[in-house]
Design an enzyme around this catalytic site. Structure first.
Site, PDB file in Angstrom:
ATOM      1  N   HIS A   1     -17.945 -16.281  20.157  1.00 45.61           N
ATOM      2  CA  HIS A   1     -18.820 -17.449  20.175  1.00 45.61           C
ATOM      3  C   HIS A   1     -20.215 -17.180  20.727  1.00 45.61           C
ATOM      4  O   HIS A   1     -21.113 -17.982  20.532  1.00 45.61           O
ATOM      5  CB  HIS A   1     -18.176 -18.566  21.009  1.00 45.61           C
ATOM      6  CG  HIS A   1     -18.238 -18.313  22.488  1.00 45.61           C
ATOM      7  ND1 HIS A   1     -17.381 -17.461  23.132  1.00 45.61           N
ATOM      8  CD2 HIS A   1     -19.064 -18.798  23.445  1.00 45.61           C
ATOM      9  CE1 HIS A   1     -17.665 -17.432  24.412  1.00 45.61           C
ATOM     10  NE2 HIS A   1     -18.685 -18.230  24.634  1.00 45.61           N
ATOM     11  N   ARG A   2     -20.413 -16.058  21.412  1.00 48.34           N
ATOM     12  CA  ARG A   2     -21.713 -15.839  22.046  1.00 48.34           C
ATOM     13  C   ARG A   2     -22.793 -15.600  21.000  1.00 48.34           C
ATOM     14  O   ARG A   2     -22.625 -14.764  20.101  1.00 48.34           O
ATOM     15  CB  ARG A   2     -21.650 -14.659  23.017  1.00 48.34           C
ATOM     16  CG  ARG A   2     -20.778 -14.940  24.217  1.00 48.34           C
ATOM     17  CD  ARG A   2     -20.897 -13.896  25.306  1.00 48.34           C
ATOM     18  NE  ARG A   2     -20.054 -14.265  26.421  1.00 48.34           N
ATOM     19  CZ  ARG A   2     -20.418 -15.107  27.394  1.00 48.34           C
ATOM     20  NH1 ARG A   2     -21.623 -15.632  27.382  1.00 48.34           N
ATOM     21  NH2 ARG A   2     -19.572 -15.411  28.368  1.00 48.34           N
TER      22      ARG A   2
END
Length: 356
Positions: free
Chosen positions: A205-206
């Protein structure tokens, strides 16, 4: 004692849950739960609150998405009248999201003391927005509640008054311990078409990993290699799904699923052969559970998961990730240790300090 407890984003829910449980057990201590709405998926928020038995927020600021500056400013603007009206004795913030620093700054400027849960964690990478939020929140908080020994050392090196620092353990582990017996009842593995210890869990998700085409392309190459040997279950955010669709990928053994509730996800993680993630909290949860974890980052703010747990910091090089995955398949789970004070009683220690 009247407290305001802040929840902003999904990772916060697992951290504030045991704090709210503990406050409810203490005579003379009351808490107002403020949801900033930084993560505003109503379905997922409601599910987390129901599963973790968190009371309905007293106030929802409904901030929504935006740039870091816009989101932080909007939280401050909407939280200020809440503090002025409610006049809490202290504000409790957790983690490192924009809501954490925004509510901490607002409270401190109004003369209300702040307690920071998960203080002292450092990745030493100031390109991470979360690192800036950690540094600033620790600098202005009155109580710094530390989850692992590295936090004590980091705060000491930064010249922090030791009287403000309290080693209490990990509130996320409080939640895991309290809910562990409910994991399997929340949903079996059949829904994902996998069997215990015969699949991999993936989370990504980063922005640094997902938004950069070169980095994301390398990660996809590694994922493509891993899924040839074991199926991968990937709870994927819609935005990440769109980026994947734009890539030319061949991932027949990767099962893309919608984001999951806490209980369903932890059941999936606890039965996995190993986990690949760029999350911070999952490094801790897998360490407690003894599940091998490959962290797809060049740094971690949770070094105890590497020193004592099952976490391996593998970086972003595809070849290194593939080699680490081959090792993880054969990992000896009996070798891991649970870090000190990760015993399910961190919230109890936090409220003990505040009531004193």
């Amino acid at each position: 004692m009247k407290l305001s407890v802040i929840a902003g984003a999904r990772p916060n829910f697992m951290k504030i849950a045991p704090i709210m449980w503990e406050i409810a057990r203490r005579p003379g201590v009351t808490a107002q739960l403020v949801h900033t709405g930084q993560h505003y998926d109503e379905k997922m928020s409601k599910l987390f609150f129901e599963q973790l038995q968190i009371p309905k927020p007293n106030i929802d600021l409904e901030v929504g998405s935006g740039s870091h500056a816009v989101q932080t400013a909007e939280v401050m603007k909407r939280f200020e009248p809440v503090v002025l009206e409610q006049k809490p004795d202290a504000v409790i913030v957790v983690g490192d999201v924009n809501s954490t620093i925004a509510c901490a700054m607002t409270a401190v400027k109004l003369g209300v003391p702040v307690a920071h849960v998960e203080a002292g964690l450092r990745s030493f990478d100031r390109t991470m927005p979360e690192e800036i939020n950690r540094l600033l929140t620790d600098a202005i908080s009155d109580w710094l509640f530390v989850s692992e020994p590295s936090g004590i050392e980091n705060l000491k090196k930064e010249g922090t008054d030791p009287k403000r620092v309290f080693f209490v353990g990990n509130v996320m582990i409080d939640t895991l311990v309290a809910c562990r017996d409910r994991f399997s009842a929340a949903g079996g593995l059949d829904a994902f078409g996998v069997r215990p210890n015969e699949y991999v869990v993936l989370t990504l998700h980063r922005p640094a990993n997902v938004d950069d085409p070169a980095v994301f392309g390398g990660l996809i190459r590694a994922i493509e290699a891993v899924q040839r040997d074991l199926p991968i279950v990937f709870p994927v955010h819609p935005r990440t799904r769109k980026i994947m669709a734009a890539q030319s990928t061949h991932l027949p053994n990767v099962k893309l699923v919608e984001p999951l509730g806490y209980l369903e996800f932890m059941n999936l993680v606890s039965n996995a052969r190993f986990v690949m993630t760029d999350s911070g909290g999952i490094q801790e949860e897998t360490t407690f559970l003894g599940v091998p974890c490959l962290t797809l980052r060049n740094n971690t703010e949770r070094p105890s998961t590497v020193d004592q747990g099952t976490n391996v910091l593998v970086g972003l090089d595809p070849d290194r990730i593939i080699a680490a995955a081959q090792t993880a398949v054969r990992a000896d789970r009996s070798a891991h240790r649970v870090p000190e004070l990760w015993d399910g009683r961190a919230s109890e220690r936090i409220i003990d300090v505040l009531t004193r």
